[in-house]
Design a protein around this motif. Sequence first.
Motif, PDB file in Angstrom:
ATOM      1  N   PHE A 200       0.801  -1.221   0.000  1.00 35.40           N
ATOM      2  CA  PHE A 200       0.000   0.000   0.000  1.00 35.40           C
ATOM      3  C   PHE A 200       0.834   1.272   0.000  1.00 35.40           C
ATOM      4  O   PHE A 200       0.405   2.291  -0.537  1.00 35.40           O
ATOM      5  CB  PHE A 200      -0.978  -0.010   1.196  1.00 35.40           C
ATOM      6  CG  PHE A 200      -0.361   0.239   2.541  1.00 35.40           C
ATOM      7  CD1 PHE A 200      -0.417   1.502   3.124  1.00 35.40           C
ATOM      8  CD2 PHE A 200       0.261  -0.783   3.243  1.00 35.40           C
ATOM      9  CE1 PHE A 200       0.134   1.743   4.363  1.00 35.40           C
ATOM     10  CE2 PHE A 200       0.814  -0.560   4.488  1.00 35.40           C
ATOM     11  CZ  PHE A 200       0.758   0.703   5.056  1.00 35.40           C
ATOM     12  N   ILE A 201       2.027   1.248   0.595  1.00 41.07           N
ATOM     13  CA  ILE A 201       2.818   2.483   0.653  1.00 41.07           C
ATOM     14  C   ILE A 201       3.378   2.834  -0.726  1.00 41.07           C
ATOM     15  O   ILE A 201       3.178   3.964  -1.210  1.00 41.07           O
ATOM     16  CB  ILE A 201       3.905   2.401   1.725  1.00 41.07           C
ATOM     17  CG1 ILE A 201       3.276   2.162   3.106  1.00 41.07           C
ATOM     18  CG2 ILE A 201       4.729   3.695   1.750  1.00 41.07           C
ATOM     19  CD1 ILE A 201       4.270   1.908   4.223  1.00 41.07           C
ATOM     20  N   PRO A 202       4.067   1.928  -1.431  1.00 44.53           N
ATOM     21  CA  PRO A 202       4.471   2.248  -2.800  1.00 44.53           C
ATOM     22  C   PRO A 202       3.298   2.592  -3.703  1.00 44.53           C
ATOM     23  O   PRO A 202       3.408   3.475  -4.564  1.00 44.53           O
ATOM     24  CB  PRO A 202       5.172   0.964  -3.260  1.00 44.53           C
ATOM     25  CG  PRO A 202       5.699   0.367  -2.009  1.00 44.53           C
ATOM     26  CD  PRO A 202       4.641   0.644  -0.984  1.00 44.53           C
ATOM     27  N   LEU A 203       2.159   1.908  -3.513  1.00 47.29           N
ATOM     28  CA  LEU A 203       0.969   2.218  -4.315  1.00 47.29           C
ATOM     29  C   LEU A 203       0.548   3.665  -4.089  1.00 47.29           C
ATOM     30  O   LEU A 203       0.198   4.379  -5.040  1.00 47.29           O
ATOM     31  CB  LEU A 203      -0.162   1.266  -3.952  1.00 47.29           C
ATOM     32  CG  LEU A 203      -1.507   1.473  -4.659  1.00 47.29           C
ATOM     33  CD1 LEU A 203      -1.357   1.383  -6.165  1.00 47.29           C
ATOM     34  CD2 LEU A 203      -2.532   0.455  -4.155  1.00 47.29           C
ATOM     35  N   ALA A 204       0.598   4.113  -2.834  1.00 49.69           N
ATOM     36  CA  ALA A 204       0.204   5.490  -2.518  1.00 49.69           C
ATOM     37  C   ALA A 204       1.205   6.506  -3.060  1.00 49.69           C
ATOM     38  O   ALA A 204       0.815   7.560  -3.572  1.00 49.69           O
ATOM     39  CB  ALA A 204       0.068   5.652  -1.011  1.00 49.69           C
ATOM     40  N   LEU A 205       2.481   6.202  -2.970  1.00 54.88           N
ATOM     41  CA  LEU A 205       3.510   7.158  -3.390  1.00 54.88           C
ATOM     42  C   LEU A 205       3.598   7.259  -4.905  1.00 54.88           C
ATOM     43  O   LEU A 205       4.007   8.296  -5.439  1.00 54.88           O
ATOM     44  CB  LEU A 205       4.866   6.758  -2.804  1.00 54.88           C
ATOM     45  CG  LEU A 205       4.943   6.700  -1.272  1.00 54.88           C
ATOM     46  CD1 LEU A 205       6.337   6.270  -0.825  1.00 54.88           C
ATOM     47  CD2 LEU A 205       4.567   8.034  -0.633  1.00 54.88           C
ATOM     48  N   GLY A 206       3.235   6.187  -5.606  1.00 59.42           N
ATOM     49  CA  GLY A 206       3.214   6.206  -7.064  1.00 59.42           C
ATOM     50  C   GLY A 206       4.569   6.544  -7.657  1.00 59.42           C
ATOM     51  O   GLY A 206       5.614   6.088  -7.178  1.00 59.42           O
ATOM     52  N   ASN A 207       4.549   7.383  -8.694  1.00 60.08           N
ATOM     53  CA  ASN A 207       5.801   7.796  -9.328  1.00 60.08           C
ATOM     54  C   ASN A 207       6.158   9.240  -8.960  1.00 60.08           C
ATOM     55  O   ASN A 207       6.891   9.909  -9.687  1.00 60.08           O
ATOM     56  CB  ASN A 207       5.720   7.643 -10.846  1.00 60.08           C
ATOM     57  CG  ASN A 207       4.582   8.455 -11.449  1.00 60.08           C
ATOM     58  OD1 ASN A 207       3.965   9.296 -10.783  1.00 60.08           O
ATOM     59  ND2 ASN A 207       4.284   8.198 -12.728  1.00 60.08           N
ATOM     60  N   GLU A 208       5.642   9.685  -7.808  1.00 54.88           N
ATOM     61  CA  GLU A 208       5.877  11.062  -7.386  1.00 54.88           C
ATOM     62  C   GLU A 208       6.894  11.195  -6.251  1.00 54.88           C
ATOM     63  O   GLU A 208       7.535  12.225  -6.125  1.00 54.88           O
ATOM     64  CB  GLU A 208       4.556  11.698  -6.951  1.00 54.88           C
ATOM     65  CG  GLU A 208       3.529  11.781  -8.072  1.00 54.88           C
ATOM     66  CD  GLU A 208       2.204  12.334  -7.576  1.00 54.88           C
ATOM     67  OE1 GLU A 208       2.199  13.057  -6.574  1.00 54.88           O
ATOM     68  OE2 GLU A 208       1.160  12.038  -8.197  1.00 54.88           O
ATOM     69  N   ILE A 209       7.006  10.159  -5.401  1.00 52.86           N
ATOM     70  CA  ILE A 209       7.910  10.232  -4.252  1.00 52.86           C
ATOM     71  C   ILE A 209       8.781   8.978  -4.243  1.00 52.86           C
ATOM     72  O   ILE A 209       8.261   7.863  -4.248  1.00 52.86           O
ATOM     73  CB  ILE A 209       7.131  10.340  -2.920  1.00 52.86           C
ATOM     74  CG1 ILE A 209       6.280  11.609  -2.911  1.00 52.86           C
ATOM     75  CG2 ILE A 209       8.079  10.336  -1.729  1.00 52.86           C
ATOM     76  CD1 ILE A 209       5.406  11.764  -1.669  1.00 52.86           C
ATOM     77  N   PRO A 210      10.100   9.125  -4.240  1.00 47.67           N
ATOM     78  CA  PRO A 210      10.983   7.948  -4.223  1.00 47.67           C
ATOM     79  C   PRO A 210      10.957   7.258  -2.866  1.00 47.67           C
ATOM     80  O   PRO A 210      10.609   7.867  -1.849  1.00 47.67           O
ATOM     81  CB  PRO A 210      12.358   8.547  -4.516  1.00 47.67           C
ATOM     82  CG  PRO A 210      12.278   9.939  -3.982  1.00 47.67           C
ATOM     83  CD  PRO A 210      10.865  10.392  -4.213  1.00 47.67           C
ATOM     84  N   TRP A 211      11.352   5.974  -2.856  1.00 48.81           N
ATOM     85  CA  TRP A 211      11.296   5.238  -1.598  1.00 48.81           C
ATOM     86  C   TRP A 211      12.336   4.136  -1.553  1.00 48.81           C
ATOM     87  O   TRP A 211      12.797   3.628  -2.574  1.00 48.81           O
ATOM     88  CB  TRP A 211       9.903   4.652  -1.364  1.00 48.81           C
ATOM     89  CG  TRP A 211       9.303   3.875  -2.494  1.00 48.81           C
ATOM     90  CD1 TRP A 211       8.532   4.383  -3.512  1.00 48.81           C
ATOM     91  CD2 TRP A 211       9.400   2.455  -2.735  1.00 48.81           C
ATOM     92  NE1 TRP A 211       8.131   3.373  -4.358  1.00 48.81           N
ATOM     93  CE2 TRP A 211       8.640   2.183  -3.909  1.00 48.81           C
ATOM     94  CE3 TRP A 211      10.025   1.402  -2.082  1.00 48.81           C
ATOM     95  CZ2 TRP A 211       8.535   0.885  -4.433  1.00 48.81           C
ATOM     96  CZ3 TRP A 211       9.908   0.104  -2.589  1.00 48.81           C
ATOM     97  CH2 TRP A 211       9.167  -0.126  -3.752  1.00 48.81           C
ATOM     98  N   ILE A 212      12.683   3.791  -0.307  1.00 44.49           N
ATOM     99  CA  ILE A 212      13.524   2.634  -0.007  1.00 44.49           C
ATOM    100  C   ILE A 212      12.783   1.831   1.051  1.00 44.49           C
ATOM    101  O   ILE A 212      12.421   2.373   2.095  1.00 44.49           O
ATOM    102  CB  ILE A 212      14.907   3.041   0.523  1.00 44.49           C
ATOM    103  CG1 ILE A 212      15.649   3.921  -0.480  1.00 44.49           C
ATOM    104  CG2 ILE A 212      15.740   1.806   0.862  1.00 44.49           C
ATOM    105  CD1 ILE A 212      16.945   4.511   0.071  1.00 44.49           C
ATOM    106  N   ARG A 213      12.581   0.550   0.792  1.00 42.49           N
ATOM    107  CA  ARG A 213      11.829  -0.274   1.740  1.00 42.49           C
ATOM    108  C   ARG A 213      12.796  -1.146   2.548  1.00 42.49           C
ATOM    109  O   ARG A 213      13.561  -1.928   1.983  1.00 42.49           O
ATOM    110  CB  ARG A 213      10.823  -1.142   0.996  1.00 42.49           C
ATOM    111  CG  ARG A 213      10.023  -2.037   1.926  1.00 42.49           C
ATOM    112  CD  ARG A 213       8.708  -2.489   1.341  1.00 42.49           C
ATOM    113  NE  ARG A 213       8.817  -3.020   0.004  1.00 42.49           N
ATOM    114  CZ  ARG A 213       7.787  -3.104  -0.837  1.00 42.49           C
ATOM    115  NH1 ARG A 213       6.587  -2.686  -0.499  1.00 42.49           N
ATOM    116  NH2 ARG A 213       7.948  -3.608  -2.043  1.00 42.49           N
TER     117      ARG A 213
END
Length: 371
Positions: A200-213
């Motif tokens: 759900f977190i990557p789904l929410a962030l989409g292609n607008e906010i980068p992330w490291i899990r």
Amino acid sequence: MKTEKQQRFQKPQAVATRGSHLGSGLSDGIVKTQTSVTCHEFTCDVPEVQLVYANYFDFDSPGPNPINVKASIEYPIGSGFRYEVFFHGGKREIEIAPGADVESRSIPLNAKAKTKCLVFSCATVPEGGKFPRGQVAYSNRGEGLKNGDIVDSGTPDTQGQYVYHPVAIIGRPKEPTPAVLIVGDSIASGAQDNPQDRGFIPLALGNEIPWIRISKGNESVYGFAGAACRFRMRLAKYCTHAIIHSGTNDFVQKNLAQYQNDLIALLQSLSDYGLKNFVCTIPPRTVSKTDMSPVNPAFALNGDVMKANAWLLSNPRPDLIAGIFDTSRVLRNPERLAEWDPVVLGGDGIHPGSAGHTRMAAQIDKSMIQI
């Protein structure tokens, strides 16, 4: 708009999606050389990027042996051109000791926001050696693997398996942008979503906010401390914010007071890295998908889990918590709050399915995640 000097001296941060801890165990000890292809999307304009590779796995166990890594990046996808990745001393290949991680030299992609790249990562181990694995490589994203070195030419011939990949893609964005560290349990890791490595977190962030899990199945707040996060926490320096989804594993063994103390300790640790923290509320936990009895008294109506959620929603530590995302609310049966809404439940009494992850993603307010 940053000046050229400000751009040059700002610290590198995550600039793409699907940076991820290597949390899926080790290779089989038979394959000595394997190249994986993983797809990542840039969320901002960034002139140069670096790849970060590591040799540790699961709950921060060092790899059992050194690994050699060689890499390239195809950008843009479909161009057929692969940028060679160089490491310290201008080497194309680098040895990574057990427990270590390395940053590559800068790669001049001049990447643009909302464009994708393919990263070719070749891991080589000694006879009988093993390498850590993380994300799943899916062919519909152009991903895959091959037992051999196809970094500079060649294509994968297998997909749908856990692979070795960079734990982060970092750079210096042209404009200020947040970067999220995903901390928590199997739900934060995307368990029972489709695809199962999304969540759900990557789904929410989409292609607008980068992330490291850096989340992991069976992770608890109290377990994410000391030696169990000694390597993963190094990745916090590449982020500006953290989203934490945890607690369901805590209340199998711990009580409310212990959870509160452990969460505050975790938040303080992340805050010490300069991160702004967002915390998700704790979902139900039932005996099974068909037996909706709470797994123990903590998960019962008005038990410790519901008390913990009320405590979180009051934001008891605004100095450590930038905001609360009430993700559990949309998972509960509105008529029997200790139970799951059957529509959102996955294959057991612990995890939401894809419908649940979708509902949870809608509770993440991206407007709150700002520089």
